[in-house]
Design a protein around this motif. Structure first.
Motif, PDB file in Angstrom:
ATOM      1  N   GLU A 132       0.837  -1.210   0.000  1.00  0.00           N
ATOM      2  CA  GLU A 132       0.000   0.000   0.000  1.00  0.00           C
ATOM      3  C   GLU A 132       0.872   1.259   0.000  1.00  0.00           C
ATOM      4  O   GLU A 132       1.722   1.442   0.875  1.00  0.00           O
ATOM      5  CB  GLU A 132      -0.880  -0.012   1.255  1.00  0.00           C
ATOM      6  CG  GLU A 132      -2.115   0.846   1.098  1.00  0.00           C
ATOM      7  CD  GLU A 132      -3.004   0.766   2.330  1.00  0.00           C
ATOM      8  OE1 GLU A 132      -3.444   1.817   2.764  1.00  0.00           O
ATOM      9  OE2 GLU A 132      -3.208  -0.349   2.852  1.00  0.00           O
ATOM     10  N   GLY A 133       0.687   2.106  -1.000  1.00  0.00           N
ATOM     11  CA  GLY A 133       1.432   3.365  -1.061  1.00  0.00           C
ATOM     12  C   GLY A 133       2.891   3.188  -1.459  1.00  0.00           C
ATOM     13  O   GLY A 133       3.681   4.114  -1.397  1.00  0.00           O
ATOM     14  N   GLU A 134       3.280   1.967  -1.844  1.00  0.00           N
ATOM     15  CA  GLU A 134       4.696   1.694  -2.115  1.00  0.00           C
ATOM     16  C   GLU A 134       4.784   0.632  -3.210  1.00  0.00           C
ATOM     17  O   GLU A 134       5.308  -0.444  -3.031  1.00  0.00           O
ATOM     18  CB  GLU A 134       5.336   1.207  -0.801  1.00  0.00           C
ATOM     19  CG  GLU A 134       6.831   1.011  -0.819  1.00  0.00           C
ATOM     20  CD  GLU A 134       7.619   2.299  -0.887  1.00  0.00           C
ATOM     21  OE1 GLU A 134       8.722   2.241  -1.412  1.00  0.00           O
ATOM     22  OE2 GLU A 134       7.120   3.334  -0.422  1.00  0.00           O
ATOM     23  N   LYS A 135       4.162   0.908  -4.375  1.00  0.00           N
ATOM     24  CA  LYS A 135       4.084  -0.109  -5.426  1.00  0.00           C
ATOM     25  C   LYS A 135       5.425  -0.219  -6.170  1.00  0.00           C
ATOM     26  O   LYS A 135       5.952   0.762  -6.653  1.00  0.00           O
ATOM     27  CB  LYS A 135       2.944   0.213  -6.393  1.00  0.00           C
ATOM     28  CG  LYS A 135       1.593   0.056  -5.719  1.00  0.00           C
ATOM     29  CD  LYS A 135       0.447   0.216  -6.677  1.00  0.00           C
ATOM     30  CE  LYS A 135      -0.881  -0.123  -6.033  1.00  0.00           C
ATOM     31  NZ  LYS A 135      -1.089   0.423  -4.707  1.00  0.00           N
ATOM     32  N   VAL A 136       5.940  -1.426  -6.227  1.00  0.00           N
ATOM     33  CA  VAL A 136       7.204  -1.661  -6.922  1.00  0.00           C
ATOM     34  C   VAL A 136       6.933  -2.692  -8.013  1.00  0.00           C
ATOM     35  O   VAL A 136       6.783  -3.873  -7.728  1.00  0.00           O
ATOM     36  CB  VAL A 136       8.277  -2.204  -5.944  1.00  0.00           C
ATOM     37  CG1 VAL A 136       9.591  -2.379  -6.671  1.00  0.00           C
ATOM     38  CG2 VAL A 136       8.444  -1.279  -4.754  1.00  0.00           C
TER      39      VAL A 136
ATOM     40  N   PRO B   9      17.545  -3.134  -9.823  1.00  0.00           N
ATOM     41  CA  PRO B   9      18.027  -4.086  -8.808  1.00  0.00           C
ATOM     42  C   PRO B   9      17.847  -3.545  -7.381  1.00  0.00           C
ATOM     43  O   PRO B   9      17.492  -4.283  -6.479  1.00  0.00           O
ATOM     44  CB  PRO B   9      19.515  -4.245  -9.155  1.00  0.00           C
ATOM     45  CG  PRO B   9      19.598  -3.923 -10.609  1.00  0.00           C
ATOM     46  CD  PRO B   9      18.540  -2.897 -10.871  1.00  0.00           C
ATOM     47  N   PHE B  10      18.062  -2.224  -7.201  1.00  0.00           N
ATOM     48  CA  PHE B  10      17.922  -1.682  -5.843  1.00  0.00           C
ATOM     49  C   PHE B  10      16.470  -1.760  -5.353  1.00  0.00           C
ATOM     50  O   PHE B  10      16.204  -2.125  -4.226  1.00  0.00           O
ATOM     51  CB  PHE B  10      18.402  -0.230  -5.757  1.00  0.00           C
ATOM     52  CG  PHE B  10      18.152   0.354  -4.391  1.00  0.00           C
ATOM     53  CD1 PHE B  10      18.871  -0.096  -3.294  1.00  0.00           C
ATOM     54  CD2 PHE B  10      17.150   1.290  -4.188  1.00  0.00           C
ATOM     55  CE1 PHE B  10      18.617   0.410  -2.025  1.00  0.00           C
ATOM     56  CE2 PHE B  10      16.889   1.794  -2.922  1.00  0.00           C
ATOM     57  CZ  PHE B  10      17.638   1.357  -1.837  1.00  0.00           C
ATOM     58  N   GLU B  11      15.535  -1.414  -6.258  1.00  0.00           N
ATOM     59  CA  GLU B  11      14.117  -1.479  -5.883  1.00  0.00           C
ATOM     60  C   GLU B  11      13.726  -2.912  -5.516  1.00  0.00           C
ATOM     61  O   GLU B  11      12.956  -3.142  -4.592  1.00  0.00           O
ATOM     62  CB  GLU B  11      13.232  -0.980  -7.027  1.00  0.00           C
ATOM     63  CG  GLU B  11      13.154   0.535  -7.096  1.00  0.00           C
ATOM     64  CD  GLU B  11      12.315   1.002  -8.260  1.00  0.00           C
ATOM     65  OE1 GLU B  11      12.346   0.336  -9.315  1.00  0.00           O
ATOM     66  OE2 GLU B  11      11.627   2.018  -8.118  1.00  0.00           O
ATOM     67  N   LYS B  12      14.296  -3.858  -6.252  1.00  0.00           N
ATOM     68  CA  LYS B  12      13.988  -5.265  -5.964  1.00  0.00           C
ATOM     69  C   LYS B  12      14.555  -5.681  -4.608  1.00  0.00           C
ATOM     70  O   LYS B  12      13.916  -6.407  -3.853  1.00  0.00           O
ATOM     71  CB  LYS B  12      14.534  -6.150  -7.093  1.00  0.00           C
ATOM     72  CG  LYS B  12      13.763  -5.978  -8.397  1.00  0.00           C
ATOM     73  CD  LYS B  12      14.330  -6.784  -9.519  1.00  0.00           C
ATOM     74  CE  LYS B  12      13.851  -8.219  -9.478  1.00  0.00           C
ATOM     75  NZ  LYS B  12      14.267  -8.975 -10.679  1.00  0.00           N
ATOM     76  N   THR B  13      15.758  -5.184  -4.286  1.00  0.00           N
ATOM     77  CA  THR B  13      16.372  -5.488  -2.977  1.00  0.00           C
ATOM     78  C   THR B  13      15.476  -4.972  -1.852  1.00  0.00           C
ATOM     79  O   THR B  13      15.321  -5.604  -0.819  1.00  0.00           O
ATOM     80  CB  THR B  13      17.761  -4.812  -2.866  1.00  0.00           C
ATOM     81  OG1 THR B  13      18.529  -5.221  -3.968  1.00  0.00           O
ATOM     82  CG2 THR B  13      18.462  -5.216  -1.587  1.00  0.00           C
ATOM     83  N   LYS B  14      14.893  -3.801  -2.126  1.00  0.00           N
ATOM     84  CA  LYS B  14      13.982  -3.188  -1.155  1.00  0.00           C
ATOM     85  C   LYS B  14      12.806  -4.132  -0.879  1.00  0.00           C
ATOM     86  O   LYS B  14      12.401  -4.318   0.272  1.00  0.00           O
ATOM     87  CB  LYS B  14      13.498  -1.865  -1.769  1.00  0.00           C
ATOM     88  CG  LYS B  14      12.695  -0.985  -0.883  1.00  0.00           C
ATOM     89  CD  LYS B  14      12.642   0.440  -1.402  1.00  0.00           C
ATOM     90  CE  LYS B  14      11.855   0.614  -2.680  1.00  0.00           C
ATOM     91  NZ  LYS B  14      11.648   2.024  -3.032  1.00  0.00           N
ATOM     92  N   VAL B  15      12.275  -4.766  -1.932  1.00  0.00           N
ATOM     93  CA  VAL B  15      11.146  -5.702  -1.768  1.00  0.00           C
ATOM     94  C   VAL B  15      11.579  -6.910  -0.925  1.00  0.00           C
ATOM     95  O   VAL B  15      10.810  -7.410  -0.098  1.00  0.00           O
ATOM     96  CB  VAL B  15      10.587  -6.160  -3.147  1.00  0.00           C
ATOM     97  CG1 VAL B  15       9.520  -7.230  -2.973  1.00  0.00           C
ATOM     98  CG2 VAL B  15       9.997  -4.972  -3.891  1.00  0.00           C
ATOM     99  N   ALA B  16      12.812  -7.357  -1.109  1.00  0.00           N
ATOM    100  CA  ALA B  16      13.321  -8.480  -0.301  1.00  0.00           C
ATOM    101  C   ALA B  16      13.325  -8.092   1.183  1.00  0.00           C
ATOM    102  O   ALA B  16      12.926  -8.880   2.045  1.00  0.00           O
ATOM    103  CB  ALA B  16      14.722  -8.863  -0.759  1.00  0.00           C
TER     104      ALA B  16
END
Length: 559
Positions: free
Chosen positions: A129-133, A140-147
């Motif tokens: 919510e409010g943080e769609k990736v 790669p950095f955005e994906k690391t954030k999801v991890a």
């Protein structure tokens, strides 16, 4: 680490911040019955069937988190965590049989389970919510954030499990082989499980190092949401047996069942004694009244006098209180609970309290306060964490069977009423002393109504007598000082908030037992099976101790 101090890591910080949620899981019928060893086997098997759905969701979330991590070491660590879950799923049937249970056929997810698993998978796919990736085009950095976000959603579940099972294990007799859930509890208290929970937290800390303060806030929200979903998951486990929690469910409103809650104010609802608040108010009032010009020296002298008078009154009260408790405490502990002996001893305590109040009136320190200032001071009074929330919940229309009465030695009922003046709390009944006023300004006199343990008990009994005896009543008294002892013992359930050494020492010398509330409930739950029902009895000589309002809330109302 972004906007957060790294000492101890984000995982430890978040666990400490939201640990109070664990109380609401601990006090569910599921865990109280499980700790007592008499949770219905069907209820346990239903839980295990739902646990399989959760484990599958964890495995899938780990798989997605591994794809998102950009560091090979992190990927390897997540892979190990996923392997642990996959191994657990493979051995689930054999382990459950080893615990003495037969797993039911494949089951569908309940609403609470589905909400939890949907949340885990939404987080792991970046749909926050409010943080769609968007997964495919993310850097790669955005994906690391999801991890990192995914580990933030998983970590609290494992820590919570390890924590609650340790709480339960501490209550069990290690030599008792009759407890059918002991092997299950031992498994979650094992070093292996603790190491697994710790590895998740360690990885969360590692993945969070490069995040901004805003991103750490997202992890905090996810962590808290996960804790809340865990509470809902266990609260919604169907229990088909009589359980001693939540207390409000034991009363049948159709049969006229009523719960009456009595509560002390100073140091039970508040963190400070109200006399200190009134002292501060008197000093501020005096400072405001200081005139300009040649008379300033005189005004400062009277302000200094006021300060020193308050200090002297406070010091004298503390010293004489200790002396009084010392003088009424027998040197030898009585062999069995002696209510009469305690009543006799507290008669002397009544004289001490009345003399102390008379000294305050004679000193004139309470003179000249404005009623509006007192009300404002009450409104800004900070109550203990969870206190207002509990009273707000119990005063809601959905609890028409509950009545709440505040019984306090406080000199000013207006101060208490204004502390509870928001929302539904206006309906609280306040019984205390009052400051006499003329044209909204205090005269320095106290209208004395409650000055001793006996007067508190009299007020308690008057309220009970006014209800009539034609329905099923249950009384709970919440207090934390010597003046509450008689009411605590006369109530069906006496709950001691905080840790007043004088209350405990005096009580113990007269044979009163102090039992932590959760362990007391586990004993009560065993009674349900052994005796057929569990009844609360006044004057049993047992009082229950708690360290937070969350415990009271979880016990009386559930989550």
């Amino acid at each position: 680490m972004g906007g957060m101090d790294v000492e101890g890591g984000i995982a430890r910080k978040l666990w400490h911040k939201f640990r109070s949620e664990s109380v609401f899981v601990n006090y569910t019928p599921f865990f109280v019955c499980l700790a007592a060893g008499n949770l219905n086997a069907d209820a346990f098997l239903h839980y295990l069937s739902q646990d399989v759905h959760l484990l599958n969701a964890f495995a899938n979330a780990y798989k997605l988190a591994e794809e998102c991590a950009d560091d090979e070491e992190d990927k390897k660590a997540i892979r190990k965590l996923r392997k642990h879950v996959k191994d657990k799923l493979k051995s689930h049937d054999s382990r459950v049989r080893e615990w003495g249970f037969e797993l039911p056929e494949e089951s569908t997810s309940t609403n609470a389970t589905a909400k939890y698993t949907d949340f885990l998978l939404a987080t792991a796919t970046g749909r926050i919510e409010g943080e769609k990736v968007p997964g495919k085009i993310a850097t790669p950095f955005e994906k690391t954030k999801v991890a990192a976000y995914t580990l933030g959603a998983i970590a609290p579940c494992m820590r919570l499990f390890a924590f609650i099972n340790k709480e339960i294990q501490a209550l069990l007799d290690p030599n008792d082989s009759s407890h059918i859930y002991k092997k299950w509890i031992d498994h979650y208290c094992s070093q292996n499980f603790e190491a697994y929970a710790f590895r998740i937290e360690e990885l969360l800390d590692t993945l969070s190092i490069s995040l901004t303060g805003e991103e750490l806030d997202v992890i905090e929200k996810l962590y808290h949401q996960s804790m809340r979903l865990e509470v809902d998951f266990f609260s919604s486990q169907p229990i088909i047996q009589e359980a001693v929690v939540p207390l409000s469910r034991m009363l049948d409103p159709a049969a006229g069942g009523q719960l009456t809650i009595f509560c002390d104010f100073d140091l039970t609802c508040t963190a400070f004694d109200s006399s200190a608040i009134l002292a501060e108010l008197a000093i501020i009032t005096m400072q405001k009244a200081e005139p300009d010009g040649p008379e300033t020296q005189l005004a400062q002298m009277s302000l200094a006098d006021l300060r020193s008078t308050w200090d002297a009154l406070s010091t004298q009260y503390t010293e004489e209180f200790e002396q009084c408790v010392e003088s009424i405490t027998p040197t030898e502990t009585v062999k069995s609970f002696s209510y009469e002996g305690l009543c006799e001893a507290l008669q002397q305590f009544a004289d001490f309290e009345k003399k102390a109040n008379s000294r305050v009136v004679q000193s004139g320190v309470l003179k000249g306060l404005n009623q509006e200032d007192i009300k404002r001071a009450g409104q800004s009074l900070i109550l203990q964490d969870g206190c207002k929330w509990f009273f707000n919940k119990i005063m809601k229309v959905e609890n028409p069977t509950a009545a709440v009465h505040i019984l306090s030695y406080c000199w000013c009922g207006d101060l208490i009423r204004s502390a509870f003046s928001s929302g539904d709390l206006k309906a609280l009944n306040v019984h205390s002393n009052e400051l006499a006023c003329e044209e909204s300004i205090t005269t320095g006199e106290i209208t004395k109504k409650l000055e001793s343990p006996m007067e508190k008990l009299q007020a308690f009994n008057n309220i009970l007598n006014s209800r009539g005896n034609d329905c099923q009543h249950l009384t709970v008294y919440i207090g934390g000082s010597v003046g509450d002892l008689l009411c605590l013992l006369e109530a069906d359930i006496g709950i001691v908030m905080g840790s007043s050494p004088s209350l405990r020492r005096l009580g113990e010398q007269f044979g009163v037992s102090f039992v932590p509330l959760f362990s007391g409930l586990v004993v009560k739950q065993r009674e349900v099976v052994e005796v057929g029902s569990s009844t609360w009895k006044k004057l049993s000589g047992t009082l229950y101790t708690v360290s937070s309002w969350d415990e009271i809330h979880a016990f009386i109302l559930g989550s």
